[in-house]
Design a protein around this motif. Structure first.
Motif, short mmCIF file in Angstrom:
data_model
loop_
_atom_site.label_atom_id
_atom_site.label_comp_id
_atom_site.label_asym_id
_atom_site.label_seq_id
_atom_site.Cartn_x
_atom_site.Cartn_y
_atom_site.Cartn_z
N PRO A 267 -10.79 3.52 -11.60
CA PRO A 267 -11.62 2.85 -12.41
C PRO A 267 -11.49 1.58 -13.10
CG PRO A 267 -10.96 5.10 -13.34
CD PRO A 267 -10.46 4.87 -12.09
N ILE A 268 -10.21 1.43 -13.35
CA ILE A 268 -9.75 0.18 -14.03
C ILE A 268 -9.86 -1.11 -12.93
CG2 ILE A 268 -7.60 -1.03 -14.94
CD1 ILE A 268 -6.59 1.58 -15.89
N VAL A 269 -9.49 -0.79 -11.68
CA VAL A 269 -9.62 -1.87 -10.83
C VAL A 269 -11.00 -2.01 -10.61
CG1 VAL A 269 -9.44 -2.38 -8.54
CG2 VAL A 269 -7.32 -1.60 -9.78
N GLU A 270 -11.89 -1.02 -10.70
CA GLU A 270 -13.33 -1.19 -10.40
C GLU A 270 -13.90 -2.30 -11.43
OE1 GLU A 270 -14.71 2.71 -9.99
OE2 GLU A 270 -14.26 2.77 -7.82
N ARG A 271 -13.37 -2.51 -12.48
CA ARG A 271 -14.01 -3.14 -13.69
C ARG A 271 -13.34 -4.57 -13.64
NH1 ARG A 271 -12.83 0.25 -18.77
NH2 ARG A 271 -13.81 -1.61 -19.72
N LEU A 272 -12.30 -4.81 -12.91
CA LEU A 272 -11.75 -6.05 -13.08
C LEU A 272 -12.44 -7.35 -12.72
CD1 LEU A 272 -8.03 -5.15 -11.91
CD2 LEU A 272 -8.94 -5.28 -14.45
N ASP A 273 -12.24 -8.34 -13.42
CA ASP A 273 -12.81 -9.74 -13.13
C ASP A 273 -12.39 -10.05 -11.74
OD1 ASP A 273 -13.29 -12.51 -15.04
OD2 ASP A 273 -12.60 -12.80 -12.93
N PRO A 274 -13.42 -10.70 -10.95
CA PRO A 274 -12.94 -11.11 -9.54
C PRO A 274 -11.98 -12.08 -9.36
CG PRO A 274 -15.22 -11.06 -9.82
CD PRO A 274 -14.60 -10.89 -11.15
N ALA A 275 -11.47 -12.79 -10.50
CA ALA A 275 -10.46 -13.82 -10.40
C ALA A 275 -9.16 -12.98 -10.06
CB ALA A 275 -10.19 -14.67 -11.66
N ILE A 276 -8.94 -11.67 -10.42
CA ILE A 276 -7.76 -11.09 -10.26
C ILE A 276 -7.76 -10.92 -8.95
CG2 ILE A 276 -6.59 -9.00 -11.03
CD1 ILE A 276 -7.90 -9.34 -13.85
N SER A 277 -6.77 -11.10 -8.07
CA SER A 277 -6.47 -11.20 -6.71
C SER A 277 -5.56 -9.84 -6.38
CB SER A 277 -6.44 -12.29 -5.95
OG SER A 277 -5.06 -12.81 -6.49
N LEU A 278 -4.64 -9.58 -7.26
CA LEU A 278 -3.59 -8.81 -7.05
C LEU A 278 -3.36 -7.87 -8.19
CD1 LEU A 278 -1.09 -7.74 -5.46
CD2 LEU A 278 0.17 -9.83 -6.26
N VAL A 279 -3.23 -6.81 -8.01
CA VAL A 279 -2.86 -5.70 -9.14
C VAL A 279 -1.63 -4.98 -8.65
CG1 VAL A 279 -3.64 -3.71 -10.43
CG2 VAL A 279 -5.20 -5.38 -9.59
N VAL A 280 -0.60 -5.30 -9.38
CA VAL A 280 0.80 -4.58 -9.15
C VAL A 280 0.90 -3.48 -10.18
CG1 VAL A 280 3.15 -4.71 -9.25
CG2 VAL A 280 1.86 -6.72 -8.37
N SER A 281 0.95 -2.42 -9.87
CA SER A 281 0.79 -1.09 -10.49
C SER A 281 2.14 -0.26 -10.78
CB SER A 281 -0.43 -0.25 -10.04
OG SER A 281 -0.16 0.42 -8.93
N GLY A 282 2.05 0.91 -11.49
CA GLY A 282 3.39 1.79 -11.51
C GLY A 282 3.01 2.93 -12.18
N HIS A 283 3.87 3.51 -12.73
CA HIS A 283 3.86 4.81 -13.56
C HIS A 283 3.78 5.97 -12.84
CE1 HIS A 283 3.29 7.11 -17.22
NE2 HIS A 283 2.02 7.33 -16.95
N THR A 284 2.98 6.04 -11.85
CA THR A 284 3.08 7.45 -10.83
C THR A 284 4.24 7.56 -10.06
OG1 THR A 284 1.48 6.41 -9.35
CG2 THR A 284 0.46 7.34 -11.06
N HIS A 285 5.12 6.53 -9.92
CA HIS A 285 6.16 6.60 -9.09
C HIS A 285 5.92 6.83 -7.55
CE1 HIS A 285 9.20 7.79 -12.69
NE2 HIS A 285 8.28 6.78 -12.92
N MET A 286 4.81 6.31 -7.28
CA MET A 286 4.40 6.62 -5.77
C MET A 286 4.32 5.13 -5.09
SD MET A 286 1.40 9.47 -5.89
CE MET A 286 1.66 11.25 -6.62
N SER A 287 4.16 4.92 -3.95
CA SER A 287 4.16 3.76 -3.05
C SER A 287 3.10 3.56 -2.35
CB SER A 287 5.39 3.72 -2.23
OG SER A 287 6.53 3.86 -2.87
N TYR A 288 2.30 2.68 -2.40
CA TYR A 288 1.04 2.59 -1.70
C TYR A 288 0.72 0.72 -1.70
CZ TYR A 288 -0.52 3.06 -6.78
OH TYR A 288 -0.32 2.85 -7.74
N ILE A 289 -0.06 0.35 -0.49
CA ILE A 289 -0.72 -0.69 -0.52
C ILE A 289 -2.19 -0.59 -0.27
CG2 ILE A 289 -0.74 -3.00 0.78
CD1 ILE A 289 2.02 -2.46 -0.48
N CYS A 290 -3.05 -0.99 -1.09
CA CYS A 290 -4.51 -0.78 -1.18
C CYS A 290 -5.23 -1.83 -1.16
CB CYS A 290 -5.16 0.35 -2.21
SG CYS A 290 -3.99 1.79 -2.50
N ARG A 291 -6.14 -1.99 -0.28
CA ARG A 291 -7.36 -3.09 -0.23
C ARG A 291 -8.19 -2.81 -1.03
NH1 ARG A 291 -7.08 -8.28 2.69
NH2 ARG A 291 -9.09 -9.21 2.12
N VAL A 292 -8.72 -3.58 -2.10
CA VAL A 292 -9.68 -3.11 -3.08
C VAL A 292 -10.17 -4.43 -3.45
CG1 VAL A 292 -8.42 -1.16 -4.19
CG2 VAL A 292 -7.80 -3.34 -4.75
#
Ligand SMILES: [Zn+2]
Length: 565
Positions: A267-292
């Motif tokens: 839900p955070i990504v869904e609300r982001l300004d379109p100027a943000i082209s990349l979201v580098v995330s963490g905390h869950t200790h998982m590994s993923y590459i998601c096209r959003v």
């Protein structure tokens, strides 16, 4: 841009295979320009290769390898940067805190130095950056040897502070000032890239309140969008969000792809300004590459690189200088498995601190005697180690706050080793650190007898008979309780006695929990609602102080499982 994508794939395949040469970067001019962003998260002070291996998905196969190690991480980053004219290295928090002894004992200074040597440029803070408080975190950024904790700073050498820039855009004081800058604008090759750094709003509940006093953690998307507007006004071509909050995927570790993404980042990504082209995330200790992709089809990627330096995300933004927009964005998680070498300078740093930690870990902190009578092993639901820790925590709380404290409870899952190493009659600092590695703080909550019963009922999940949801609560020697798991939910605790006397549902009791439990960890949701009446320091210090006077290993039997066989 299929041709470009395959060139990236070829480069990475080549690097993974250890080739000596890589394709030349795209020429700078009117044509598309490639910008590389290398990303990591949740390093947690793992200077050495962690002892346990990591299973990850690669081309549909499960691969199991020993991943991580600061020297291998630095070499991997170097190899991935080869041939890249425009490259920047970023991180999404929890670089320090909850660390192995060789880093933790030195206040994570060697990890911060290693990440600097590895070329980290910009990082968001995460919840664990706050484990030792905001004053200490400022020292980690700015350097110096001022002491803010029980540990001695600059134990081996002066500490100059992080070579990278911490961002903390949603960590604000009462005047609205953020702890660190919220954003920074960097020229990466021909592209002006704005970086925003945030931690999860839940940070306040994951850290002892004393450590974040004076600061609040504001809504992530609101903060990101405000900072993105500022960055665009300052001329940013595109914006990268570094955020210590993440998603869940299944399987959990992926070099590519994003299987069954869920979790608070969505839900955070869904609300982001379109100027943000990349979201580098963490905390869950998982590994993923998601096209959003953002609204209107603007390319956007969400990535995360596991934990402990096990992976690096190699992200390529294709910048169209004519249209002045990100034309494409692709990424892959690269396992840090040693095939790309080891950096000698980082290895030397790590060796220096591991060697210095050795004798400290070997220091005997106290003696232990076996339980005086044969322990009632026939009904041992808790463990002697958990009982020992609970006794230590009650003693520490009474020393800090007075003898009115009634009882301490420890989650058995939070005591990470048993007392095998005490067979020689003594425990070393390294051994007790391994028992209590989280750096939790002790909080004294006030509960009525009824509320205490409710907390104990929260241990059990499922029916016929119930099972512990995730952990049992082991009490200090002052309390015993019994339960019958075959009884209905909410009625499984059959007796609770304090100093041998049944507790009174209406009486108020002062009860020690670690901050993890007090914040509702392991499913103890009701504890969040109970008032904190005091704090009593760090769990490891409590255990050390308790052992220093000589302790007896407690017998089992404080918990009685009366479930009919
Ligand atoms: Zn975290």
């Amino acid at each position: 841009m299929p041709a470009c994508r395959s060139a990236i794939a070829a480069t990475i395949a080549c690097l993974l295979a250890g080739c000596a040469t890589v394709p030349a970067p795209a020429p700078v001019g009117r044509g598309p320009v490639e910008v590389q962003v290398l990303a990591l998260n949740d390093f947690h002070g793992n200077l050495e290769v962690p002892p346990s291996t990591t299973a990850f998905s690669q081309d549909g196969q499960v691969v199991r390898q020993a991943l991580g190690g600061a020297a291998r991480l630095a070499a991997t980053l170097d190899a991935l940067r080869q041939g890249q004219a425009a490259t920047v290295t970023v991180a999404a928090g929890d670089l320090i805190g909850a660390s192995p002894f060789a880093s933790a004992n030195f206040l994570d200074e060697p990890s911060v130095m290693a990440l600097g040597l590895a070329g980290l440029d910009v990082a968001s803070v995460g919840n664990h950056e706050f484990d030792r408080g905001t004053a200490e975190l400022r020292r980690i950024q700015d350097g110096g040897c001022e002491q803010h904790t029980l540990r001695t700073p600059c134990a081996l050498e002066p500490f100059d502070g992080a070579a990278f820039t911490y961002l903390a855009g949603n960590v604000v004081d009462t005047g609205g000032q953020s702890l660190f800058p919220g954003a920074t604008l960097r020229q990466v090759g021909p592209v002006k890239v704005g970086f925003i750094g945030l931690t999860l709003t839940g940070t306040a509940t994951l850290v002892s309140p004393a450590m974040t006093r004076g600061y609040r953690f504001t809504d992530e998307a609101d903060a990101a969008n405000r900072l993105a507007r500022d960055l665009k006004a300052q001329g940013a071509d595109t914006v990268v969000l570094l955020i210590h909050e993440g998603g869940r995927v299944d399987p959990t570790q992926n070099l590519t792809g994003c299987p069954s993404l869920s979790g608070p980042i969505v839900p955070i990504v869904e609300r982001l300004d379109p100027a943000i082209s990349l979201v580098v995330s963490g905390h869950t200790h998982m590994s993923y590459i998601c096209r959003v992709d953002a609204a209107g089809g603007t390319p956007r990627l969400l990535s995360s690189a596991g934990r402990y330096g096990g992976f690096v995300t190699d992200i390529r933004l294709t910048w169209d200088p004519v249209a002045r927009r990100v034309a494409d964005i692709t990424a892959v998680n690269v396992p840090v498995n040693g095939t790309l070498g080891t950096r000698a300078d980082v290895a030397q740093l790590v060796d220096r601190y591991v060697a210095a930690a050795g004798p400290l870990a070997a220091r005997v902190v106290g003696t232990v005697s076996p339980a005086p009578t044969a322990s009632s092993e026939e009904n041992c639901a808790e463990t002697p180690a958990a009982n020992l820790v609970a006794d230590a925590q009650l003693a520490a709380a009474r020393a800090a706050l007075g003898d009115g404290i009634d009882v301490a409870f420890i989650n058995t899952s939070g005591v990470r080793t048993n007392l095998d190493s005490a067979a020689d009659g003594q425990l070393t600092y390294g051994e007790i650190f391994a028992m209590q590695p989280f750096g939790n703080t002790l909080q004294v909550l006030e509960l009525t007898g009824l509320e205490l019963r409710q907390a104990l009922e929260e241990q059990f999940c499922n029916e016929g008979p119930a099972t512990p949801c995730s952990t049992l609560l082991a009490p200090s020697s002052t309390l015993t309780y019994s339960y019958d798991r075959s009884r209905p939910q909410g009625d499984r605790i059959t007796a609770i006695r304090l100093d041998g006397v049944p507790i009174n549902p209406e009486e108020r009791y002062q009860v020690v929990f670690n901050n993890f439990l007090a914040n509702g960890g392991d499913g103890f949701a009701s504890l969040v609602q109970r008032p904190t009446v005091g704090e009593a320091g760090v769990d490891l210090d409590a255990l050390e102080a308790w052992l220093a006077r000589g302790a007896t290993i407690p017998a089992c039997g404080r918990l009685r499982d009366q479930t009919p066989a």
